[in-house]
Design a protein around this motif. Structure first.
Motif, PDB file in Angstrom:
ATOM      1  N   VAL A   5      -1.878 -18.616  -4.004  1.00  0.00           N
ATOM      2  CA  VAL A   5      -1.586 -17.421  -4.782  1.00  0.00           C
ATOM      3  C   VAL A   5      -0.403 -16.712  -4.148  1.00  0.00           C
ATOM      4  CG1 VAL A   5      -3.203 -16.004  -3.478  1.00  0.00           C
ATOM      5  CG2 VAL A   5      -2.553 -15.327  -5.786  1.00  0.00           C
ATOM      6  N   LYS A   6       0.463 -16.171  -5.006  1.00  0.00           N
ATOM      7  CA  LYS A   6       1.619 -15.437  -4.515  1.00  0.00           C
ATOM      8  C   LYS A   6       1.249 -13.975  -4.356  1.00  0.00           C
ATOM      9  CE  LYS A   6       5.565 -16.462  -6.289  1.00  0.00           C
ATOM     10  NZ  LYS A   6       6.671 -16.585  -7.258  1.00  0.00           N
ATOM     11  N   VAL A   7       1.616 -13.390  -3.224  1.00  0.00           N
ATOM     12  CA  VAL A   7       1.364 -11.981  -2.948  1.00  0.00           C
ATOM     13  C   VAL A   7       2.709 -11.281  -2.771  1.00  0.00           C
ATOM     14  CG1 VAL A   7       0.361 -10.330  -1.318  1.00  0.00           C
ATOM     15  CG2 VAL A   7      -0.868 -12.429  -1.874  1.00  0.00           C
ATOM     16  N   PHE A   8       2.891 -10.166  -3.457  1.00  0.00           N
ATOM     17  CA  PHE A   8       4.137  -9.418  -3.353  1.00  0.00           C
ATOM     18  C   PHE A   8       4.046  -8.459  -2.177  1.00  0.00           C
ATOM     19  CE2 PHE A   8       3.751 -10.659  -7.778  1.00  0.00           C
ATOM     20  CZ  PHE A   8       4.958 -11.314  -7.955  1.00  0.00           C
ATOM     21  N   LYS A   9       5.047  -8.526  -1.337  1.00  0.00           N
ATOM     22  CA  LYS A   9       5.055  -7.789  -0.073  1.00  0.00           C
ATOM     23  C   LYS A   9       6.333  -6.956   0.028  1.00  0.00           C
ATOM     24  CE  LYS A   9       5.885  -8.803   4.839  1.00  0.00           C
ATOM     25  NZ  LYS A   9       6.054  -9.896   5.821  1.00  0.00           N
ATOM     26  N   LYS A  10       6.171  -5.719   0.507  1.00  0.00           N
ATOM     27  CA  LYS A  10       7.357  -4.899   0.749  1.00  0.00           C
ATOM     28  C   LYS A  10       7.115  -4.028   1.970  1.00  0.00           C
ATOM     29  CE  LYS A  10      10.886  -2.166  -1.551  1.00  0.00           C
ATOM     30  NZ  LYS A  10      11.305  -1.486  -2.795  1.00  0.00           N
ATOM     31  N   THR A  11       8.148  -3.917   2.818  1.00  0.00           N
ATOM     32  CA  THR A  11       8.069  -3.176   4.080  1.00  0.00           C
ATOM     33  C   THR A  11       9.008  -1.982   4.034  1.00  0.00           C
ATOM     34  OG1 THR A  11       7.542  -5.228   5.253  1.00  0.00           O
ATOM     35  CG2 THR A  11       8.300  -3.381   6.584  1.00  0.00           C
ATOM     36  N   SER A  12       8.601  -0.896   4.628  1.00  0.00           N
ATOM     37  CA  SER A  12       9.431   0.307   4.681  1.00  0.00           C
ATOM     38  C   SER A  12      10.680   0.048   5.525  1.00  0.00           C
ATOM     39  CB  SER A  12       8.631   1.471   5.269  1.00  0.00           C
ATOM     40  OG  SER A  12       8.247   1.176   6.606  1.00  0.00           O
ATOM     41  N   PRO A  13      11.749   0.837   5.333  1.00  0.00           N
ATOM     42  CA  PRO A  13      12.987   0.628   6.108  1.00  0.00           C
ATOM     43  C   PRO A  13      12.799   0.663   7.612  1.00  0.00           C
ATOM     44  CG  PRO A  13      13.412   2.082   4.248  1.00  0.00           C
ATOM     45  CD  PRO A  13      11.926   1.861   4.284  1.00  0.00           C
ATOM     46  N   ASN A  14      11.833   1.457   8.117  1.00  0.00           N
ATOM     47  CA  ASN A  14      11.626   1.490   9.568  1.00  0.00           C
ATOM     48  C   ASN A  14      10.595   0.475  10.046  1.00  0.00           C
ATOM     49  OD1 ASN A  14       9.211   2.571   8.739  1.00  0.00           O
ATOM     50  ND2 ASN A  14       9.526   4.596   9.670  1.00  0.00           N
ATOM     51  N   ALA A  15      10.122  -0.372   9.122  1.00  0.00           N
ATOM     52  CA  ALA A  15       9.200  -1.483   9.430  1.00  0.00           C
ATOM     53  C   ALA A  15       7.846  -1.016   9.970  1.00  0.00           C
ATOM     54  CB  ALA A  15       9.847  -2.453  10.421  1.00  0.00           C
ATOM     55  N   LYS A  16       7.473   0.228   9.725  1.00  0.00           N
ATOM     56  CA  LYS A  16       6.195   0.754  10.205  1.00  0.00           C
ATOM     57  C   LYS A  16       5.101   0.706   9.141  1.00  0.00           C
ATOM     58  CE  LYS A  16       8.113   1.855  14.119  1.00  0.00           C
ATOM     59  NZ  LYS A  16       7.828   1.070  15.343  1.00  0.00           N
ATOM     60  N   LEU A  17       5.460   0.389   7.920  1.00  0.00           N
ATOM     61  CA  LEU A  17       4.511   0.401   6.804  1.00  0.00           C
ATOM     62  C   LEU A  17       4.792  -0.800   5.906  1.00  0.00           C
ATOM     63  CD1 LEU A  17       2.270   2.378   5.679  1.00  0.00           C
ATOM     64  CD2 LEU A  17       4.038   3.254   4.141  1.00  0.00           C
ATOM     65  N   THR A  18       3.756  -1.570   5.585  1.00  0.00           N
ATOM     66  CA  THR A  18       3.907  -2.736   4.709  1.00  0.00           C
ATOM     67  C   THR A  18       2.811  -2.704   3.644  1.00  0.00           C
ATOM     68  OG1 THR A  18       4.798  -4.036   6.555  1.00  0.00           O
ATOM     69  CG2 THR A  18       4.072  -5.239   4.600  1.00  0.00           C
ATOM     70  N   VAL A  19       3.218  -2.977   2.404  1.00  0.00           N
ATOM     71  CA  VAL A  19       2.284  -2.952   1.277  1.00  0.00           C
ATOM     72  C   VAL A  19       2.235  -4.345   0.652  1.00  0.00           C
ATOM     73  CG1 VAL A  19       1.731  -1.909  -0.954  1.00  0.00           C
ATOM     74  CG2 VAL A  19       2.766  -0.519   0.844  1.00  0.00           C
ATOM     75  N   TYR A  20       1.028  -4.788   0.308  1.00  0.00           N
ATOM     76  CA  TYR A  20       0.808  -6.085  -0.328  1.00  0.00           C
ATOM     77  C   TYR A  20       0.110  -5.866  -1.678  1.00  0.00           C
ATOM     78  CZ  TYR A  20       1.532  -7.789   4.458  1.00  0.00           C
ATOM     79  OH  TYR A  20       2.041  -8.050   5.714  1.00  0.00           O
ATOM     80  N   LEU A  21       0.673  -6.451  -2.740  1.00  0.00           N
ATOM     81  CA  LEU A  21       0.067  -6.394  -4.068  1.00  0.00           C
ATOM     82  C   LEU A  21      -0.104  -7.806  -4.601  1.00  0.00           C
ATOM     83  CD1 LEU A  21       1.858  -3.499  -6.030  1.00  0.00           C
ATOM     84  CD2 LEU A  21      -0.484  -3.544  -5.182  1.00  0.00           C
ATOM     85  N   GLY A  22      -1.242  -8.070  -5.229  1.00  0.00           N
ATOM     86  CA  GLY A  22      -1.489  -9.391  -5.783  1.00  0.00           C
ATOM     87  C   GLY A  22      -0.756  -9.651  -7.081  1.00  0.00           C
ATOM     88  N   LYS A  23      -0.415  -8.589  -7.818  1.00  0.00           N
ATOM     89  CA  LYS A  23       0.334  -8.746  -9.068  1.00  0.00           C
ATOM     90  C   LYS A  23       1.065  -7.453  -9.382  1.00  0.00           C
ATOM     91  CE  LYS A  23      -3.803  -7.718 -11.850  1.00  0.00           C
ATOM     92  NZ  LYS A  23      -4.692  -8.233 -12.924  1.00  0.00           N
ATOM     93  N   ARG A  24       1.954  -7.515 -10.319  1.00  0.00           N
ATOM     94  CA  ARG A  24       2.760  -6.344 -10.680  1.00  0.00           C
ATOM     95  C   ARG A  24       2.574  -5.937 -12.134  1.00  0.00           C
ATOM     96  NH1 ARG A  24       8.527  -9.539 -10.823  1.00  0.00           N
ATOM     97  NH2 ARG A  24       7.634 -11.480 -11.537  1.00  0.00           N
ATOM     98  N   ASP A  25       1.874  -6.765 -12.930  1.00  0.00           N
ATOM     99  CA  ASP A  25       1.566  -6.439 -14.321  1.00  0.00           C
ATOM    100  C   ASP A  25       0.087  -6.115 -14.456  1.00  0.00           C
ATOM    101  OD1 ASP A  25       4.162  -6.984 -14.888  1.00  0.00           O
ATOM    102  OD2 ASP A  25       3.805  -8.905 -15.873  1.00  0.00           O
ATOM    103  N   PHE A  26      -0.221  -4.972 -15.056  1.00  0.00           N
ATOM    104  CA  PHE A  26      -1.600  -4.532 -15.189  1.00  0.00           C
ATOM    105  C   PHE A  26      -1.900  -4.326 -16.675  1.00  0.00           C
ATOM    106  CE2 PHE A  26       0.083  -3.413 -11.091  1.00  0.00           C
ATOM    107  CZ  PHE A  26      -0.868  -3.965 -10.232  1.00  0.00           C
ATOM    108  N   VAL A  27      -2.874  -5.091 -17.163  1.00  0.00           N
ATOM    109  CA  VAL A  27      -3.119  -5.198 -18.599  1.00  0.00           C
ATOM    110  C   VAL A  27      -4.008  -4.061 -19.088  1.00  0.00           C
ATOM    111  CG1 VAL A  27      -4.000  -6.676 -20.446  1.00  0.00           C
ATOM    112  CG2 VAL A  27      -2.891  -7.697 -18.435  1.00  0.00           C
ATOM    113  N   ASP A  28      -3.573  -3.435 -20.173  1.00  0.00           N
ATOM    114  CA  ASP A  28      -4.361  -2.405 -20.847  1.00  0.00           C
ATOM    115  C   ASP A  28      -5.234  -3.086 -21.905  1.00  0.00           C
ATOM    116  OD1 ASP A  28      -5.399  -0.275 -22.214  1.00  0.00           O
ATOM    117  OD2 ASP A  28      -3.472   0.570 -22.839  1.00  0.00           O
TER     118      ASP A  28
END
Length: 395
Positions: A5-28
């Motif tokens: 499974v692909k996990v979307f990852k993004k880190t803050s500019p100072n590398a002190k905070l990282t967020v992981y999301l399993g998907k970016r589309d959320f179905v209504d």
């Protein structure tokens, strides 16, 4: 074999905070929205008593930025979700999804899971086309979502840009799993002041719901009992856009055909013909104002899907609908006769067996579903593939 499974990852500019999301589309699904599930990793030495907050911000822009003068703004920003995740303000009473459970084990003691749910009343992601203006960096007109994670003393302390992470996400809608089988139809007539008889026009579609890229058949029946002559026919697919914040609306043709086939239709004669159109963005990319599905940088762009609204909810943001239109031209003295039949244009629901392959089910969503259904305790870390989110910002 367990699917990766692909996990979307993004880190803050100072590398002190990282967020992981399993998907970016959320179905209504109208009665509920897919939960936003992920994990945040924070450096405890950097926090020093501060907290980590997550917010979901929706930006509804209903006018161009360059038209904002004398303090007038055409944008409304709403914070739909505002939660403290580090340290958790409340106990994690919700069951973790398999991906969260796996990420927590992999990322260690400084990882914290979060689960949020968007309200069903929130508008779907949508963007209005600017008309091919290359290099324009102004924010687009439409509805955009931003998932913001930041370090601060309180939920309003968003001043530390270097310790914040912003991710573009989407709220999307798909067609019902059991679409209606009825054939929408309408019949209109026109009488004339100084002559007897009427001109009758009937328009019928094969069904009420069509999928992006499908051909739409216009079944047209004309019965001319008047003394006028039909000189030409226009068939078109018209996109209607309603802007609820200002009670405004407009429409754009997204497919059309003018023809004299079967004409002239003289008094006392009839005509029955079937015309076919396929509404697509190709050939319309220079038309300003056409509504598009909200898209991320690596996504294929297409016409906006019809907006589905639950009976108990009011419409918000932008509401998109479609009509099939047939117009009979009677010349300068006779005027015209117009018939409109509303229909829905959408993507089939992901995983729908009946329409497999016709929808915009992304590879990531498919992998996510397979991972959750095949998850096993002995699964190893190599089944998680991380992808940097930085290049996936919305355009």
């Amino acid at each position: 074999m367990v699917a990766s499974v692909k996990v979307f990852k993004k880190t803050s500019p100072n590398a002190k905070l990282t967020v992981y999301l399993g998907k970016r589309d959320f179905v209504d699904h109208q009665d509920h929205v897919d939960p936003i599930e992920g994990v945040v990793v924070a450096d405890p030495d950097y926090l020093k008593g501060r907290k980590v907050f997550c917010q979901v911000i929706v930006t509804i822009r209903y006018g161009r930025e360059q038209d904002e003068v004398m303090g007038l703004k055409f944008v409304k920003e709403l914070v739909l979700i505002n939660e403290q995740v580090v340290p958790p303000r409340r106990s994690q009473d919700k069951k973790l999804c398999p991906l969260q459970d796996r990420l927590l084990k992999k990322l260690g003691a400084n990882a914290y899971a979060f689960t949020f749910t968007l309200p069903t009343t929130a508008p779907a992601s949508i963007v209005l086309q600017e008309g091919g203006r290359a290099g324009d960096t102004a924010p687009p007109v439409g509805v955009e979502y931003d998932f913001l994670t930041f370090v601060g003393e309180n939920e309003n302390d968003r001043s530390h840009k270097r310790s914040s992470v912003s991710m573009a996400i989407r709220k999307v809608q798909y067609a019902p799993l059991t679409p209606s089988s009825k054939q929408p139809s309408t019949m209109v007539s026109k009488g004339f002041t100084f002559s007897s008889g009427k001109l009758n026009l009937q328009l019928t579609l094969d069904r009420e719901l069509f999928y992006h890229g499908e051909q739409i058949r216009f079944n047209v029946n004309v019965k001319n009992e008047s003394k006028k002559t039909v000189k030409g026919i226009l068939v078109a697919v018209v996109q209607n856009v309603e802007i609820t914040l200002i009670n405004g609306h407009y429409n754009k043709r997204v497919a059309s055909l003018e023809t004299r086939e079967g004409c002239p239709i003289t008094p006392g004669t009839s005509m029955s013909k079937t015309f076919a159109l396929t509404p697509m963005l190709n050939g319309q990319k220079e038309v300003r104002g056409i509504a598009l599905d909200g898209h991320l940088k690596d996504d294929e762009v297409n016409l906006a899907s019809s907006t589905m609204i639950a009976e108990c909810n009011e419409a918000t943001g932008f509401v998109v609908s479609y009509v099939a239109r047939v117009k009979l031209d009677l010349g300068s003295m006779g005027g015209e006769l117009v018939a409109d039949v509303p229909f829905k244009l959408m993507h089939p629901a992901p995983g729908s067996a009946m329409y497999q392959g016709k929808g915009k089910l992304t590879k990531t969503d498919s992998q996510q579903g397979r991972y959750e259904s095949n998850y096993a305790r002995e699964d190893d870390d190599e089944n998680i593939v991380f992808e940097d989110f930085a290049r996936l910002r919305s355009t």
